[in-house]
Design an enzyme around this catalytic site. Structure first.
Site, PDB file in Angstrom:
ATOM      1  N   HIS A  54       0.825  -1.210   0.000  1.00  0.00           N
ATOM      2  CA  HIS A  54       0.000   0.000   0.000  1.00  0.00           C
ATOM      3  C   HIS A  54       0.858   1.259   0.000  1.00  0.00           C
ATOM      4  CE1 HIS A  54      -2.862   2.900   2.164  1.00  0.00           C
ATOM      5  NE2 HIS A  54      -3.416   2.646   0.992  1.00  0.00           N
ATOM      6  N   GLU A  86       0.634  -0.640  -4.690  1.00  0.00           N
ATOM      7  CA  GLU A  86      -0.521   0.229  -4.920  1.00  0.00           C
ATOM      8  C   GLU A  86      -0.033   1.661  -4.883  1.00  0.00           C
ATOM      9  OE1 GLU A  86      -4.057   2.678  -3.343  1.00  0.00           O
ATOM     10  OE2 GLU A  86      -2.030   2.475  -2.554  1.00  0.00           O
ATOM     11  N   HIS A 101      -1.311  10.972  -3.012  1.00  0.00           N
ATOM     12  CA  HIS A 101      -2.564  10.533  -2.386  1.00  0.00           C
ATOM     13  C   HIS A 101      -3.509  11.681  -2.068  1.00  0.00           C
ATOM     14  CE1 HIS A 101      -5.244   9.524   0.983  1.00  0.00           C
ATOM     15  NE2 HIS A 101      -5.335   8.346   0.389  1.00  0.00           N
TER      16      HIS A 101
END
Ligand code: G3P
Ligand code: CA
Length: 296
Positions: A54, A86, A101
């Site tokens: 992640h 990811e 993000h």
């Protein structure tokens, strides 16, 4: 009663698709599996679970030197035993892609402001922060840098981030982001190892409208059978639900032909619980922990 593992459920469909893979070596005019089938089969081959890092090795956090969504963190995730990584991708004011993000730069870089209101060059001049808030040598990456640093057959989950109300603009919505991301992954030749995903229904739908044979997943919070129906309606390959998803919903999704890749599973006990449910992939900030669990 336990649930059968993904590898048992998909065995028959594997035979047909593996045949396509073998034929790819026979000659130029033999069929090659569509990109989404290549991704599906790669995930199946990693049963009982694909191990996806992640944002690389997890969030930017105290005591952890590696910034999230950075090349060093992606490389470290792979070195720790991940099968892929990811990342989050956004579109800049001048229509370019950047791996990031948050809608704004304040938490993860030494800059401030909405990504949607800054140019690519302005954002590339920023530096990512380490876990103690100090600037590193790392810049917010491009997709090209990520695909170069994380070679095939590693999986890359490209989460398509659509800006919330504070940073949204007329020129940076899903209809701008999705075609640009599809075009870039195609240019990089990465479609056979890329999982697109999005919480945004329009973005998830657009992937399949523009590239029906690319792997797309609907990202979800607490998921139930209605979400499975929604994903099927949007022609998705998978759901990416929060990891507390009920075992019955996982079974429902798998029986419907969807893969189920859960996020963000950071403890060993939660990893084991999801392996027992038969989920096909686990997105984790601790890929080394999951790799060790899977090895044992
Ligand atoms: O893709 C799973 C997960 O990354 C979704 O949440 O906020 O970490 O992007 P977030
Ligand atoms: Ca994400």
């Amino acid at each position: 009663m336990g649930f059968p593992r993904a590898s048992q459920r998909v065995r028959s469909s594997c035979i047909a698709t593996c045949f396509l893979f073998l034929c790819a070596a026979c000659g130029d005019d033999t069929p090659v599996a569509p990109a989404n089938e290549q991704v599906r089969q790669r995930i199946v081959s990693l049963a009982p679970s694909a191990n996806i890092g992640h944002r690389g090795t997890g969030l930017t956090r105290p005591g952890h030197a590696l910034p999230e969504n950075s090349i060093v963190s992606f490389v470290a995730a792979m070195a720790a035993g991940a099968d892929g990584i990811e990342l989050d991708v956004e579109i800049t004011q001048d229509g370019q892609l950047i791996v990031m993000h948050d809608d704004d730069l304040v938490r993860t870089t030494n800059c401030t402001g909405c990504v949607s209101e800054m140019t690519f060059d302005e954002i590339r001049a920023c530096r990512l922060l380490d876990g103690e808030g100090q600037p590193t040598d790392e810049r917010p990456p491009t997709l090209e840098e990520v695909y170069d640093a994380i070679p095939s057959p590693a999986l890359i989950n490209v989460e398509l981030k659509v800006f919330g109300p504070d940073c949204s603009t007329d020129t940076t919505g899903a209809d701008a982001l999705v075609p640009r991301a599809l075009e870039e992954v195609t240019r990089l030749g990465g479609e056979g190892r890329t999982l697109f995903s999005s919480f945004d229904l329009e973005a998830a739908e657009l992937v399949k409208l523009e590239q029906p044979e690319y792997y797309s997943a609907l990202l979800l919070g607490q998921a139930d059978s209605d979400d499975v129906d929604q994903a099927l309606l949007l022609g998705q390959d998978a759901i990416h639900p929060f990891f507390s998803i009920a075992a019955a919903t996982v079974e429902d999704a798998l029986d419907s032909g969807l893969q189920v890749n859960v996020w963000t599973v950071n403890s060993e006990v939660d990893m084991e619980a999801n392996l027992d449910k038969g989920t096909t992939g686990i997105i984790t900030g601790f890929p080394g922990v999951l790799a060790e669990l899977l090895a044992n």
